[in-house]
Design a protein around this motif. Structure first.
Motif, PDB file in Angstrom:
ATOM      1  N   SER A   1       1.861   4.075   4.005  1.00  0.00           N
ATOM      2  CA  SER A   1       1.429   5.351   4.577  1.00  0.00           C
ATOM      3  C   SER A   1       2.509   6.386   4.258  1.00  0.00           C
TER       4      SER A   1
ATOM      5  N   GLU B   1      -4.577   1.718   3.977  1.00  0.00           N
ATOM      6  CA  GLU B   1      -3.606   2.434   4.815  1.00  0.00           C
ATOM      7  C   GLU B   1      -3.886   2.147   6.281  1.00  0.00           C
TER       8      GLU B   1
ATOM      9  N   HIS C   1      -5.646  12.013   5.377  1.00  0.00           N
ATOM     10  CA  HIS C   1      -4.693  10.954   5.066  1.00  0.00           C
ATOM     11  C   HIS C   1      -4.537  10.826   3.550  1.00  0.00           C
TER      12      HIS C   1
ATOM     13  N   MET D   1      -9.070   2.163   5.268  1.00  0.00           N
ATOM     14  CA  MET D   1      -8.104   2.403   6.338  1.00  0.00           C
ATOM     15  C   MET D   1      -8.377   1.501   7.521  1.00  0.00           C
TER      16      MET D   1
END
Length: 403
Positions: A76, A186, A351, A364
């Motif tokens: 991340s 992520e 993101h 994610m």
């Protein structure tokens, strides 16, 4: 697993923390950012991973051959918003190292390379554009546009990179690197309360809402606050205030979100009527049509208020990210690897996984946030839930990289 996560978390926690607010000020290419980067490198080297920094300042730690292709990437970011919380970004990086520790403890036999990534300047707190590192890598931000970015003190991005010891002349698209990635997963703390309401510790992302940032420049006339009649004033602060209220009204009408969260004022004197008020609008919605309606409604209301008050108004869209539907096949595979019954939820937060989704398959995982508070020192996730997130990330990574 618990001890690995706890030790990693405790080591990173003090870096960039404000004693005044308790929040974090880990801005791109600052001393706090450098300390975070040093922490990342030390964790990579302690595990015998191949460490590298790419042309855009993103950090990579490799288990296996970085050039082999079809890599599984987890990670991340480590930077923060002004006075942000501890979990937004860092939870994903810490969990990635802890997940790798867990897989080694299990004796996992990797058939694909695995990388842990720290993408630079995800929050955009210093230069006003989110996800700079991943946007550059994906070719969604040109070097020319990146060179034009400046911080609040007028420092250009290239100068900030040079001061931090990086070469800004190297930045740009990185298609060869992205072509070697088979999947990017992520993990992130949820920035809402959906998991708290459903009673689940971990969830899977379905999509990221379309969102953007717009700068509103209200130009009026500076004058003396104690001698200028109200009827003679061209005060841009009033028009800005009307626009803030209009944004709330438009968001309520459309079911979208609209926030003026940043403002600058010139000359910024207590006893002076401003000559310029500059405000930044953040707006998000579940679909593009709704976002278009709310943004158009706010701009129309602002122009109407400006015309009444004799204020000159300029509106500039500084960034925009369309809706991101995470690849269904990868999303479904995560659900299978986690045993089914895992909630799938959308999010209004942007993101790096959303940026990279146009170039590589991305997915994610979210970890429960019991209050839903984020971008605040009060942001929180329970350690048991964090450990559940590490276990989920380890299971997913094992399923994707050890098959």
């Amino acid at each position: 697993m618990t001890s690995s996560f706890h030790e990693l978390w405790a080591e990173l926690l003090p870096i960039g923390r404000s004693s005044a607010s308790g929040g974090y000020r880990r801005y791109a290419w600052t001393a706090a950012d450098a300390d975070c980067r040093a922490w990342f490198r030390s964790q990579a080297e302690a595990r015998g991973l191949t460490y590298e920094t790419d042309r855009n300042g993103n950090q990579w730690a490799w288990q296996g051959d970085p050039l082999a292709g079809d890599a599984v990437v987890i990670g991340s970011h480590l930077d923060s918003v002004p006075d942000g919380g501890a979990f937004d970004g860092p939870l994903g990086v810490v969990s990635s190292f802890a997940a790798l520790d867990e897989l080694r403890h299990r004796g996992a036999e990797f058939t694909k390379p695995v990388a842990i990534a720290n993408f630079g300047d995800e929050e955009g707190a210093r230069f006003g554009l989110a996800c700079v590192g991943s946007r550059l890598a994906a070719g969604q931000l040109t070097p020319e546009k990146a060179y034009e970015l400046t911080d609040g003190d007028g420092v250009p991005l290239p100068r900030a990179m040079e001061a931090a010891g990086y070469d800004p002349s190297a930045i740009g698209p990185d298609p060869e690197r992205l072509a070697r990635i088979g999947a990017f997963v992520e993990l992130h703390v949820e920035q809402g309360r959906a998991l708290d309401l459903s009673g689940d510790a971990v969830g899977i992302a379905s999509a990221i809402w379309p969102h953007g940032r717009w700068r509103y420049d209200f130009h009026g006339e500076a004058n003396h606050a104690g001698t200028t009649r109200l009827a003679d004033r061209r005060d841009p602060m009033l028009t800005y205030a009307e626009t803030v209220l209009a944004a709330r009204a438009q968001a309520r009408l459309t079911g979208a979100l609209a926030t003026f969260g940043k403002i600058s004022v010139e000359p910024n004197g207590v006893n002076a009527i401003p000559s310029l008020v500059r405000g930044w609008l953040d707006s998000r919605a579940a679909d593009q049509d709704t976002l278009d309606r709310v943004v158009a409604g706010i701009e129309a209301a602002a122009h109407e208020a400006a015309a009444r008050a004799g204020i000159d108004l300029k509106v500039v869209r500084e960034s925009f990210t369309p809706v991101v539907e995470f690849e269904h096949a990868l999303r479904d595979e995560l659900g299978r690897l986690l045993g089914g019954g895992i909630p799938v939820l959308g999010t209004g937060a942007g993101h790096d996984a959303g940026i990279l989704s146009a170039s590589v398959p991305t997915a994610m995982l979210f970890v429960r946030n019991p209050t839903g508070v984020s971008h605040s020192p009060a942001e929180y996730a329970a350690e048991d839930d964090c450990v559940a997130g590490v276990r989920a990330l380890a299971d997913v990574t094992e399923g994707l990289a050890c098959a």
